[in-house]
Design a protein around this motif. Sequence first.
Motif, PDB file in Angstrom:
ATOM      1  N   ALA A  38      -6.354  11.400   0.537  1.00  0.00           N
ATOM      2  CA  ALA A  38      -5.580   9.757   0.286  1.00  0.00           C
ATOM      3  C   ALA A  38      -6.583   9.140  -0.112  1.00  0.00           C
ATOM      4  CB  ALA A  38      -5.233   9.462   1.729  1.00  0.00           C
ATOM      5  N   TRP A  39      -7.919   9.046   0.176  1.00  0.00           N
ATOM      6  CA  TRP A  39      -8.935   8.361  -0.386  1.00  0.00           C
ATOM      7  C   TRP A  39      -9.223   8.440  -2.116  1.00  0.00           C
ATOM      8  CZ3 TRP A  39     -13.073   6.548   3.412  1.00  0.00           C
ATOM      9  CH2 TRP A  39     -14.140   5.745   2.956  1.00  0.00           C
ATOM     10  N   TRP A  40      -9.033   9.544  -2.321  1.00  0.00           N
ATOM     11  CA  TRP A  40      -9.247   9.866  -3.683  1.00  0.00           C
ATOM     12  C   TRP A  40      -8.434   9.387  -4.549  1.00  0.00           C
ATOM     13  CZ3 TRP A  40      -7.024  14.009  -6.426  1.00  0.00           C
ATOM     14  CH2 TRP A  40      -7.314  14.235  -7.726  1.00  0.00           C
ATOM     15  N   VAL A  41      -7.096   9.488  -4.080  1.00  0.00           N
ATOM     16  CA  VAL A  41      -5.870   9.168  -4.985  1.00  0.00           C
ATOM     17  C   VAL A  41      -5.810   7.533  -5.081  1.00  0.00           C
ATOM     18  CG1 VAL A  41      -3.501   8.959  -5.190  1.00  0.00           C
ATOM     19  CG2 VAL A  41      -4.441  11.326  -4.644  1.00  0.00           C
ATOM     20  N   GLY A  42      -6.230   6.739  -3.819  1.00  0.00           N
ATOM     21  CA  GLY A  42      -6.191   5.468  -4.026  1.00  0.00           C
ATOM     22  C   GLY A  42      -7.361   4.874  -4.796  1.00  0.00           C
ATOM     23  N   ASP A  43      -8.614   5.549  -4.760  1.00  0.00           N
ATOM     24  CA  ASP A  43      -9.479   5.123  -5.755  1.00  0.00           C
ATOM     25  C   ASP A  43      -9.403   5.343  -7.137  1.00  0.00           C
ATOM     26  OD1 ASP A  43     -10.933   4.303  -3.514  1.00  0.00           O
ATOM     27  OD2 ASP A  43     -12.581   5.947  -3.680  1.00  0.00           O
ATOM     28  N   ALA A  44      -8.682   6.434  -7.502  1.00  0.00           N
ATOM     29  CA  ALA A  44      -8.406   6.804  -8.771  1.00  0.00           C
ATOM     30  C   ALA A  44      -7.118   5.873  -9.223  1.00  0.00           C
ATOM     31  CB  ALA A  44      -7.819   8.214  -8.945  1.00  0.00           C
ATOM     32  N   MET A  45      -6.225   5.319  -8.373  1.00  0.00           N
ATOM     33  CA  MET A  45      -5.105   4.500  -8.724  1.00  0.00           C
ATOM     34  C   MET A  45      -5.605   3.238  -9.275  1.00  0.00           C
ATOM     35  SD  MET A  45      -2.189   6.049  -8.947  1.00  0.00           S
ATOM     36  CE  MET A  45      -1.412   4.255  -9.222  1.00  0.00           C
ATOM     37  N   GLY A  46      -6.674   2.813  -8.371  1.00  0.00           N
ATOM     38  CA  GLY A  46      -7.277   1.264  -8.859  1.00  0.00           C
ATOM     39  C   GLY A  46      -7.893   1.392 -10.203  1.00  0.00           C
TER      40      GLY A  46
END
Length: 360
Positions: free
Chosen positions: A162-170
């Motif tokens: 969840a953390w990784w995808v959220g940062d990547a989406m930014g």
Amino acid sequence: MTGVVRTQDLRRPGVLALQTLAVALGYYAAGRLGLLRNLAVEGAVFTPIWPPTGVAVACLLILGLRAWPGIALGVLLIITHLTSLRPEVLGNLLGNTAAPVCAYLMLRRVGFRTDLSRLRDGLALVFLGALTSMLISATVGVGMLVITDRIPTGSFWSVWLAWWVGDAMGVLIVTPLLLLLHGARLPLRMPRWKEAVGLSIIACGVVPLATHNRASLLFLVYPLLIWAALRFQLAGSMLCALFTSVLATVSATDEVGPFEGLTHIEVMMKLQAFNGSMALTALLLSAVITEQRNTRRSVERACQELVEVLEHLTAGDTPRAQPPREATEKEIQEFQELRGISDTREDRDTDDPRHRPAGS
């Protein structure tokens, strides 16, 4: 001359300080916006889209490595807003600062262009700037949560994802828009403003319906993305993607529409899969279309230059000679007769003693 040099030396630290403060404030403001909507996974709270990572990567691509102190200061402001300063905060500070710096270094290594006019630029931003570099911030951040017993060890991978995808989406959504805004020149020209208004009206009707209807109509967004990319390239597709991602995140955090009745893990997986696939479609499709249009314009420009060169060359040329024609039989016969007379004269001149060499 000395006074001028001293004035420039005094201005450089001042400009650097202002840039650092501006980057920090931009990072902090983006973080406050991202914190408005969040999801809880295995006891940890995360944001489906973390805009500060996109702000950080864009600032580094525009300003260079001198932007990293502002990023670090912005991370510190966000951390102090969320919690008190503790020793483990240093790990999050390093991870959230190192991730965008690594993204910048890798993008610079492959010759990334900020105008995103080539497919390779879009692929580099996706796989290097977003997916690869954000592994650092996710791993360090979740690792610190496990070390400090904030989350159990068994929850590491779900929280990490969840953390990784959220940062990547930014990075995927915010960075292209900031780069586009930086490269814009006034006055803005919009030859298709009527079509843009029509697309905006349709999007304002279709996107809320798709993201808040229980019938799961999220697929209706993709024709709008394709339309925006074909007609307005990066600006249209990424604005449409941002608008859709925001409404989808609101729907997911409120657990309504296609996210109603799902567990927190299922909501996270469905939302991140939708946002990720939509951002990839918008970014890569607009990059392909922009590259093809630039290639066509280059070919047309080269053809135009070639035409101008040919016109310039032919303007001062003399009339061209007539093309050679085949000789008639009469002309061939006359040529053979003349050749025979010439040969006879050469033989007679050779037999004449006056034409013989001396001593022969």
